[in-house]
Structure formats: structure tokens, C-alpha cells
Write a protein that holds these residues in place. Structure first.
Motif, PDB file in Angstrom:
ATOM      1  N   TRP A  85       0.881  -1.169   0.000  1.00 48.47           N
ATOM      2  CA  TRP A  85       0.000   0.000   0.000  1.00 48.47           C
ATOM      3  C   TRP A  85       0.913   1.211   0.000  1.00 48.47           C
ATOM      4  O   TRP A  85       1.634   1.450   0.963  1.00 48.47           O
ATOM      5  N   HIS A  96      -3.848   6.562  -2.870  1.00 50.16           N
ATOM      6  CA  HIS A  96      -3.674   5.262  -2.223  1.00 50.16           C
ATOM      7  C   HIS A  96      -3.553   4.226  -3.327  1.00 50.16           C
ATOM      8  O   HIS A  96      -4.480   4.077  -4.129  1.00 50.16           O
ATOM      9  N   PHE A  98      -3.012   0.244  -3.792  1.00 49.82           N
ATOM     10  CA  PHE A  98      -3.106  -0.980  -2.999  1.00 49.82           C
ATOM     11  C   PHE A  98      -2.886  -2.231  -3.825  1.00 49.82           C
ATOM     12  O   PHE A  98      -3.253  -2.266  -5.006  1.00 49.82           O
ATOM     13  N   GLU A 102      -5.071  -5.726   0.390  1.00 52.82           N
ATOM     14  CA  GLU A 102      -5.029  -4.551   1.258  1.00 52.82           C
ATOM     15  C   GLU A 102      -6.200  -3.619   0.976  1.00 52.82           C
ATOM     16  O   GLU A 102      -6.813  -3.079   1.884  1.00 52.82           O
ATOM     17  N   ARG A 103      -6.498  -3.451  -0.307  1.00 51.16           N
ATOM     18  CA  ARG A 103      -7.617  -2.566  -0.648  1.00 51.16           C
ATOM     19  C   ARG A 103      -8.916  -3.104  -0.069  1.00 51.16           C
ATOM     20  O   ARG A 103      -9.726  -2.359   0.481  1.00 51.16           O
ATOM     21  N   PHE A 105      -9.215  -5.126   2.524  1.00 54.47           N
ATOM     22  CA  PHE A 105      -9.146  -5.085   3.986  1.00 54.47           C
ATOM     23  C   PHE A 105      -9.444  -3.687   4.528  1.00 54.47           C
ATOM     24  O   PHE A 105     -10.251  -3.523   5.440  1.00 54.47           O
ATOM     25  N   TYR A 106      -8.803  -2.668   3.965  1.00 55.03           N
ATOM     26  CA  TYR A 106      -8.972  -1.298   4.482  1.00 55.03           C
ATOM     27  C   TYR A 106     -10.256  -0.637   3.975  1.00 55.03           C
ATOM     28  O   TYR A 106     -10.784   0.252   4.629  1.00 55.03           O
ATOM     29  N   ASN A 107     -10.737  -1.044   2.800  1.00 55.70           N
ATOM     30  CA  ASN A 107     -12.027  -0.633   2.255  1.00 55.70           C
ATOM     31  C   ASN A 107     -12.318   0.862   2.447  1.00 55.70           C
ATOM     32  O   ASN A 107     -13.319   1.250   3.046  1.00 55.70           O
ATOM     33  N   LEU A 108     -11.422   1.692   1.918  1.00 57.60           N
ATOM     34  CA  LEU A 108     -11.569   3.139   2.078  1.00 57.60           C
ATOM     35  C   LEU A 108     -12.852   3.682   1.452  1.00 57.60           C
ATOM     36  O   LEU A 108     -13.444   4.630   1.960  1.00 57.60           O
ATOM     37  N   PHE A 111     -15.431   3.309   4.063  1.00 54.52           N
ATOM     38  CA  PHE A 111     -15.166   4.226   5.174  1.00 54.52           C
ATOM     39  C   PHE A 111     -15.543   5.658   4.803  1.00 54.52           C
ATOM     40  O   PHE A 111     -16.102   6.393   5.608  1.00 54.52           O
TER      41      PHE A 111
END
Length: 131
Positions: A85, A96, A98, A102-103, A105-108, A111
Motif C-alpha cells: 500500500w 492510495h 493498494f 489490502e484494498r 481489507f482497508y475498504n476506504l 469508510f
């Protein structure tokens, strides 16, 4: 609060980033306008690369194209060593890049789900043509 000229130049910066990522085959590129909901920045550009090498290549392409077009370098870059990332802070635009895991998992996008999601075509309207 940004005026129209400033907002247009920020959108052009975001478009330059999107184009550089697309040139390096970045996938699932999202642009979120977070001006009204974040004091950190005006836009997030979120990109997927499918290997550490591709994630790093996307980051390098973005740095080169932004410097050529806007004479700007990232204020800060994180994650380049690892390549899972990479975050690039251009001030008005935070990038960002990813790997898929990772993308997810973090799910921007979830969010920042209340942010305005921009289409590439809406950004391209502000780009000046150089024919």
C-alpha cells in the motif's frame, strides 16, 4: 474553501494522477471528493495494482507525470519500501495504491462512503486540450 479556479486546478491534478495510474494499468481507479467531510485533503484517488512491482511502478509514474505537468512532488510518501500500500500526499490530493488484499481489507470507499464519487469524464471536462 476553494474557489472555482483552485478547484479546477485540483481536479486537473487528480486527473493527471488518474491518467498516470491508467498508463501503468492501474485497476479499479476511484476518485472521491472529500472536501466537505475531511480537513486532510480535497480528493482521494484509490488504485489497485496486482503485484508489488506494479504498485511501485504506478507510484513512480504518478510522481513523474505530476512533476512534469504540475511541477509538484509528493509532500510525503509512505509504503514504497514494502509495496503493499503506497500512500502519496500531494496536499490537495492523496493517492492510495493498494494490492487487492489490502484494498479489500482497508475498504476506504466504504469508510468514506458519504464522499462524492467522481467519474473520469467529470474530471476530464476541466482539462484543457492541448491540440
Amino acid at each position: 474553501m476553494t474557489d472555482n479556479t483552485t478547484d479546477q486546478s485540483i481536479q486537473n491534478l487528480a486527473l493527471t494522477i488518474v491518467q498516470a495510474a491508467d498508463d501503468r494499468k492501474g485497476s479499479d481507479i476511484s476518485v472521491l471528493k472529500v472536501t466537505e467531510i475531511s480537513y486532510l485533503t480535497d480528493y482521494f484517488v484509490i488504485i489497485t495494482g496486482f503485484s508489488r512491482t506494479q504498485v511501485k511502478a504506478i507510484a513512480e509514474a504518478i510522481e513523474e507525470k505530476v512533476y512534469q505537468s504540475h511541477q509538484q512532488v509528493p509532500r510525503q510518501t509512505e509504503g514504497k519500501q514494502d509495496g503493499n500500500w503506497i500512500l502519496q500526499d500531494f496536499g490537495d490530493v492523496i493517492v492510495h495504491i493498494f494490492l487487492p488484499e489490502e484494498r479489500e481489507f482497508y475498504n476506504l470507499e466504504a469508510f468514506w462512503g458519504h464522499a462524492e464519487r467522481l467519474e473520469f469524464s467529470s474530471l476530464e471536462v476541466t482539462q484543457t486540450s492541448s491540440s
